[in-house]
Design an enzyme around this catalytic site. Structure first.
Site, short mmCIF file in Angstrom:
data_model
loop_
_atom_site.label_atom_id
_atom_site.label_comp_id
_atom_site.label_asym_id
_atom_site.label_seq_id
_atom_site.Cartn_x
_atom_site.Cartn_y
_atom_site.Cartn_z
N ASN A 169 -5.61 5.24 8.12
CA ASN A 169 -5.25 3.83 8.08
C ASN A 169 -6.14 3.12 7.07
O ASN A 169 -7.27 3.55 6.82
CB ASN A 169 -5.43 3.19 9.47
CG ASN A 169 -5.00 1.74 9.49
OD1 ASN A 169 -3.93 1.39 8.99
ND2 ASN A 169 -5.82 0.87 10.06
N GLU A 198 -8.42 6.33 19.33
CA GLU A 198 -7.88 5.49 20.39
C GLU A 198 -8.43 4.07 20.33
O GLU A 198 -7.71 3.11 20.61
CB GLU A 198 -8.17 6.11 21.76
CG GLU A 198 -7.35 7.36 22.06
CD GLU A 198 -7.49 7.79 23.51
OE1 GLU A 198 -7.74 6.92 24.37
OE2 GLU A 198 -7.35 9.00 23.77
N HIS A 226 -7.84 -0.67 6.28
CA HIS A 226 -8.17 -1.91 6.98
C HIS A 226 -8.88 -2.86 6.02
O HIS A 226 -9.77 -2.44 5.27
CB HIS A 226 -9.07 -1.60 8.18
CG HIS A 226 -9.44 -2.81 8.97
ND1 HIS A 226 -8.57 -3.42 9.84
CD2 HIS A 226 -10.58 -3.56 9.00
CE1 HIS A 226 -9.15 -4.47 10.39
NE2 HIS A 226 -10.38 -4.57 9.90
N ASN A 255 0.83 -1.21 0.00
CA ASN A 255 0.00 0.00 0.00
C ASN A 255 0.86 1.25 0.00
O ASN A 255 0.49 2.27 -0.59
CB ASN A 255 -0.94 0.00 1.21
CG ASN A 255 -2.26 -0.68 0.92
OD1 ASN A 255 -2.94 -0.33 -0.04
ND2 ASN A 255 -2.60 -1.68 1.72
N SER A 298 -11.49 -0.58 3.91
CA SER A 298 -11.94 0.71 4.46
C SER A 298 -10.74 1.58 4.77
O SER A 298 -9.72 1.10 5.27
CB SER A 298 -12.74 0.51 5.76
OG SER A 298 -13.81 -0.39 5.59
N ALA A 337 -7.95 -4.24 -4.25
CA ALA A 337 -8.91 -3.16 -3.99
C ALA A 337 -8.29 -2.08 -3.09
O ALA A 337 -8.52 -0.89 -3.30
CB ALA A 337 -10.17 -3.74 -3.34
N GLU A 338 -7.51 -2.50 -2.10
CA GLU A 338 -6.86 -1.54 -1.22
C GLU A 338 -5.97 -0.59 -2.02
O GLU A 338 -5.93 0.62 -1.77
CB GLU A 338 -6.02 -2.27 -0.17
CG GLU A 338 -6.82 -3.01 0.87
CD GLU A 338 -5.91 -3.73 1.86
OE1 GLU A 338 -4.82 -3.20 2.16
OE2 GLU A 338 -6.28 -4.81 2.33
N VAL A 374 -9.38 0.79 18.45
CA VAL A 374 -8.83 0.18 17.23
C VAL A 374 -9.90 0.12 16.14
O VAL A 374 -11.03 -0.34 16.37
CB VAL A 374 -8.30 -1.23 17.54
CG1 VAL A 374 -7.88 -1.93 16.25
CG2 VAL A 374 -7.12 -1.15 18.50
N ASP A 375 -9.52 0.61 14.94
CA ASP A 375 -10.35 0.53 13.73
C ASP A 375 -11.74 1.14 13.93
O ASP A 375 -12.74 0.63 13.41
CB ASP A 375 -10.49 -0.94 13.27
CG ASP A 375 -9.16 -1.57 12.92
OD1 ASP A 375 -8.28 -0.84 12.44
OD2 ASP A 375 -8.99 -2.79 13.12
#
Length: 318
Positions: free
Chosen positions: A106, A141, A108, A17, A135, A172-173, A143-144
């Site tokens: 980020n 804080e 995911h 990425n 996503s 796709a990412e 996660v995700d």
């Protein structure tokens, strides 16, 4: 073209990425540049790729007690504006997240909020789902769980394993991350986004409403008949190359001092300046929106009818 946002990419492995972001940034109209690649593993394969592509790389040996302090100093030295996590496998301390609030993104490999954390593809297959995806989100804080910025769906095929599904999601990412990062960086300079952000802050103050002033978006306090404007959106009017908000200063001396001290933030707007309106530039990176909110509240106080400011003072004293 406008100055591009400086992005640092953090990796722990091969950095596919990261590579997608590097190559996307080579487009002439890309609003960001990959200015730095680093991470928690000095031997990560992605670092060698970044070096080969001419990107500045810093190898930091991971130490639990010092790593994020070292990283913070490095990001400051390199004038980084946005952090993009690309397979960075360390939990980020809350204090670091707080300092970079709204500036860490980020990617995911699931359709959040479903399947947070690790082993997402196994979870998708175990749940019998027919669609998964990727996503991009802001880091918080939890996660995700930060604000979603963009998603893309990927079909789950009969006979898929976690490995085959991961391969397609990764494709796709690579398409999603550069596009969403470009949109995210660009929105900070988008007048419509700026107007919405200013409007939300202005309308949160007591007895305020939207109005236009000579065709420009503006906000007033008080009644429709006697209310006064306390904020005006300024979009490159009268030869000024800035998008900003105009608020009431205490006078010409304060305006001159602020503009002289921080010309990258403040400007004297043509036509409005003689009436003690000072401009705050908002089409730039790293806008301190708490600072903008303070100015809006101060301008509101200067323009609000006495009955409102009296009540406010009484509430504060109480």
């Amino acid at each position: 073209m406008a100055e591009r946002a400086r992005v640092a990419v953090l990796i722990s492995g091969r950095g596919s990425n990261m590579a997608a972001l590097i190559y996307a940034a080579r487009a002439a109209d890309c609003p960001f540049e990959v200015a730095l690649v680093t991470g928690d593993r000095p031997d990560a394969p992605g670092l060698a790729l970044a070096e080969a592509e001419g990107i500045e790389v810093e190898r930091i040996a991971y130490d639990k007690s010092t790593f994020f302090q070292t990283l913070e100093s490095l990001l400051s030295d390199k004038t980084i504006e946005i952090i993009a996590l690309a397979g960075f496998m360390r939990l980020i301390p809350p204090a670091f997240i707080a300092r970079w609030a709204g500036r860490i993104v980020n990617i995911h490999p699931s359709l959040l909020p479903r399947h947070k954390g690790l082993r997402t593809h196994e979870a998708v297959l175990a749940a019998g789902e027919r669609v998964t995806g990727a996503s991009v989100h802001l880091v918080s804080e939890e996660v995700d769980s930060g604000e979603l910025l963009g998603q893309v769906e990927v079909a789950v095929l009969p006979g898929d394993t976690a490995e085959t599904l991961a391969e397609r999601v990764l494709i796709a990412e690579h398409q999603l991350y550069p596009r969403v990062l470009a949109q995210f960086v660009g929105r900070e300079r988008d007048p419509a986004w700026i107007e919405a952000r200013v409007g939300a802050l202005a309308l949160a103050l007591p007895e305020t409403s939207f109005k236009t002033s000579h065709g420009a978006p503006a906000w007033r306090v008080g009644s429709e008949s006697s209310g006064k404007l306390f904020a005006i959106l300024f979009n490159r009017h009268h030869g000024e190359d800035s998008v900003g908000v105009l608020v009431k200063a205490s006078g010409q001396d304060e305006m001159a001092q602020l503009i002289d001290a921080e010309p990258e933030i403040y400007f004297r707007p043509a036509y409005y300046g003689p009436s003690d309106w000072i401009g705050i530039r908002l089409d730039r990176s790293n806008v301190d929106w708490d600072h903008v909110a303070e100015w809006l509240a101060r301008s509101w106080r200067a323009c609000a009818p006495p009955r409102l400011t009296k009540l406010l003072r009484a509430a504060e004293e109480f």
